[in-house]
Design a protein around this motif. Sequence first.
Motif, mmCIF file in Angstrom:
data_model
loop_
_atom_site.group_PDB
_atom_site.id
_atom_site.type_symbol
_atom_site.label_atom_id
_atom_site.label_comp_id
_atom_site.label_asym_id
_atom_site.label_seq_id
_atom_site.Cartn_x
_atom_site.Cartn_y
_atom_site.Cartn_z
ATOM 1 N N UNK A 172 0.909 -1.168 0.000
ATOM 2 C CA UNK A 172 0.000 0.000 0.000
ATOM 3 C C UNK A 172 0.939 1.206 0.000
ATOM 4 N N UNK A 173 1.388 1.556 -1.179
ATOM 5 C CA UNK A 173 2.410 2.602 -1.274
ATOM 6 C C UNK A 173 2.365 3.241 -2.669
ATOM 7 N N UNK A 174 3.285 4.188 -2.907
ATOM 8 C CA UNK A 174 3.378 4.809 -4.237
ATOM 9 C C UNK A 174 2.256 5.794 -4.520
ATOM 10 N N UNK A 175 1.676 6.389 -3.480
ATOM 11 C CA UNK A 175 0.516 7.273 -3.693
ATOM 12 C C UNK A 175 0.898 8.632 -4.280
ATOM 13 N N UNK A 176 2.159 8.933 -4.355
ATOM 14 C CA UNK A 176 2.706 10.123 -5.021
ATOM 15 C C UNK A 176 1.987 11.402 -4.565
ATOM 16 N N UNK A 177 1.234 12.090 -5.461
ATOM 17 C CA UNK A 177 0.620 13.371 -5.098
ATOM 18 C C UNK A 177 -0.737 13.194 -4.414
ATOM 19 N N UNK A 178 -1.175 11.936 -4.241
ATOM 20 C CA UNK A 178 -2.570 11.708 -3.838
ATOM 21 C C UNK A 178 -2.734 10.928 -2.538
ATOM 22 N N UNK A 179 -1.716 10.947 -1.680
ATOM 23 C CA UNK A 179 -1.788 10.136 -0.453
ATOM 24 C C UNK A 179 -2.939 10.543 0.454
ATOM 25 N N UNK A 180 -3.102 11.837 0.686
ATOM 26 C CA UNK A 180 -4.174 12.294 1.585
ATOM 27 C C UNK A 180 -5.531 11.981 0.951
ATOM 28 N N UNK A 181 -5.653 12.302 -0.330
ATOM 29 C CA UNK A 181 -6.913 12.047 -1.044
ATOM 30 C C UNK A 181 -7.289 10.562 -0.993
ATOM 31 N N UNK A 182 -6.303 9.693 -1.181
ATOM 32 C CA UNK A 182 -6.588 8.259 -1.311
ATOM 33 C C UNK A 182 -6.625 7.513 0.027
ATOM 34 N N UNK A 183 -6.498 8.220 1.136
ATOM 35 C CA UNK A 183 -6.468 7.545 2.438
ATOM 36 C C UNK A 183 -7.746 6.738 2.727
ATOM 37 N N UNK A 184 -8.952 7.314 2.585
ATOM 38 C CA UNK A 184 -10.143 6.503 2.915
ATOM 39 C C UNK A 184 -10.252 5.255 2.053
ATOM 40 N N UNK A 185 -10.056 5.409 0.769
ATOM 41 C CA UNK A 185 -10.223 4.262 -0.127
ATOM 42 C C UNK A 185 -9.129 3.215 0.110
ATOM 43 N N UNK A 186 -7.910 3.666 0.357
ATOM 44 C CA UNK A 186 -6.827 2.710 0.610
ATOM 45 C C UNK A 186 -7.145 1.861 1.840
ATOM 46 N N UNK A 187 -7.642 2.508 2.881
ATOM 47 C CA UNK A 187 -7.985 1.754 4.096
ATOM 48 C C UNK A 187 -9.021 0.683 3.815
ATOM 49 N N UNK A 188 -10.042 1.044 3.050
ATOM 50 C CA UNK A 188 -11.116 0.085 2.761
ATOM 51 C C UNK A 188 -10.614 -1.048 1.856
ATOM 52 N N UNK A 189 -9.836 -0.688 0.851
ATOM 53 C CA UNK A 189 -9.318 -1.711 -0.085
ATOM 54 C C UNK A 189 -8.415 -2.701 0.658
ATOM 55 N N UNK A 190 -7.502 -2.169 1.467
ATOM 56 C CA UNK A 190 -6.550 -3.052 2.135
ATOM 57 C C UNK A 190 -7.250 -3.913 3.186
ATOM 58 N N UNK A 191 -8.227 -3.336 3.900
ATOM 59 C CA UNK A 191 -8.938 -4.123 4.917
ATOM 60 C C UNK A 191 -9.721 -5.255 4.255
ATOM 61 N N UNK A 192 -10.338 -4.975 3.112
ATOM 62 C CA UNK A 192 -11.089 -6.019 2.397
ATOM 63 C C UNK A 192 -10.140 -7.136 1.947
ATOM 64 N N UNK A 193 -8.994 -6.735 1.418
ATOM 65 C CA UNK A 193 -8.005 -7.729 0.990
ATOM 66 C C UNK A 193 -7.532 -8.572 2.184
ATOM 67 N N UNK A 194 -7.228 -7.895 3.290
ATOM 68 C CA UNK A 194 -6.686 -8.618 4.449
ATOM 69 C C UNK A 194 -7.734 -9.527 5.080
ATOM 70 N N UNK A 195 -8.989 -9.079 5.054
ATOM 71 C CA UNK A 195 -10.044 -9.863 5.710
ATOM 72 C C UNK A 195 -10.575 -10.981 4.832
ATOM 73 N N UNK A 196 -10.580 -10.764 3.496
ATOM 74 C CA UNK A 196 -11.258 -11.744 2.619
ATOM 75 C C UNK A 196 -10.354 -12.336 1.544
ATOM 76 N N UNK A 197 -9.187 -11.738 1.328
ATOM 77 C CA UNK A 197 -8.299 -12.218 0.261
ATOM 78 C C UNK A 197 -8.668 -11.667 -1.109
ATOM 79 N N UNK A 198 -9.660 -10.784 -1.162
ATOM 80 C CA UNK A 198 -10.108 -10.247 -2.456
ATOM 81 C C UNK A 198 -9.820 -8.755 -2.546
ATOM 82 N N UNK A 199 -9.293 -8.340 -3.700
ATOM 83 C CA UNK A 199 -9.074 -6.903 -3.937
ATOM 84 C C UNK A 199 -10.342 -6.338 -4.574
ATOM 85 N N UNK A 200 -10.938 -5.301 -3.987
ATOM 86 C CA UNK A 200 -12.139 -4.714 -4.595
ATOM 87 C C UNK A 200 -11.866 -4.258 -6.036
ATOM 88 N N UNK A 201 -12.898 -4.354 -6.855
ATOM 89 C CA UNK A 201 -12.816 -4.036 -8.285
ATOM 90 C C UNK A 201 -12.108 -2.708 -8.561
#
Length: 389
Positions: free
Chosen positions: A341-370
């Motif tokens: 969960x890295x390489x966010x370049x100019x968009x780290x703050x913007x992408x914080x909510x979505x990154x949290x949700x994507x990574x939690x889904x992956x960690x909890x279910x093994x699936x990366x959201x679409x």
Amino acid sequence: MHSSRKGSDVLVIGGGIIGLVTAWRAARRGLRTVLADPDPGGGAARVAAGMLAAVTELHYGEETLLGLNVASAARYPQFAAELAEASGGLDIGYRACGTLAVALDADDRLHLRELHALQRRCGLESQWLTGRECRRLEPMLAPGVRGGLRVDGDHQVDPRRLAAALLAACERAGVGVHRTAATRLLTGADRALGAVLEDGTELRADQVVLAAGSLSGRLEGVPPEVAVPVRPVKGQVLRLSVPPAYAPFLSRTVRAVVRGSHVYLVPRENGELVVGATSEELGWDTTVTAGGVYELLRDAHELVPGITELPLVETRAGLRPGSPDNAPLLGPTDLPGLHLATGHYRNGVLLTPLTGDVMAELLATGTVPEVARPFSPRRFSTTRQETYA
Ligand code: GLY
């Protein structure tokens, strides 16, 4: 050397806003989570202005990234409310203030007109204004402003408050925060097993998330076939203060491209005015230079001449985690058990909510959201190429 024998479900390496949001969201899914960082809540967020600029920072060829940015921006109001509750009442300074991007000369105007056309092709909302209309909205703008784009959907948060709230939310959710750097990835039986910390502690976990911002490519023990092509891109940022007698100085974020460089002024409700940012490929250098400060003040002054009256309270430089295509690396790597969960370049703050949700889904279910699939770290892997559409 001592080790946590039982291990955790998840180890997050890196305690900037991306590592913290990943740990917090994972813990909320019931995963036993630990995080390692010598200075949790620090990193690039301590420098960043906190613009949520999905529309005004749109670039040609980055339409796929736009989808991710817009999806994350849409989550911010709900995210801010949830985080306030989870952190015991900390406010992250989410401000639905909008943005005005202006042009100072004919070249800038042409550039903005092209951006406007691209935004419209992408179905985004923005409105072209004459110079006079811009100054009616923001009377402190220079008389020479030639036109601008009003984007009512590009807002802001305060990244320092965001980081503090995420750290509090992690601690309240039971994340074990180790205030030490992870120096080496532990591997065995062809998978990631955890990490060794600077003080010799071994942290074992079923899944490891490398979320160390610009430092993500420096962790020892990561196999060479797992590419982490992240590089530091320096940004110098100034903080001015607007005395109450001058308020409201600006009512929204004001930005422009001046002689090819981006300059933006982000006004906070507490009177802070953040001016950013340089973009410099200078490796690990975080020196604040006279030239950097001069250029930012010169360009900001062309936009808003009155800034020279304001106290200059802080100058800082930080390192954006740049990636080869300016988009983040989100998801599993070719090493089982290791996610990025890295390489966010100019968009780290913007992408914080979505990154949290994507990574939690992956960690909890093994699936990366679409929505995050085009941003697989495997698009850079040396053994397999996935299409980055
Ligand atoms: N997104 C603003 C910057 O990186 O400077």
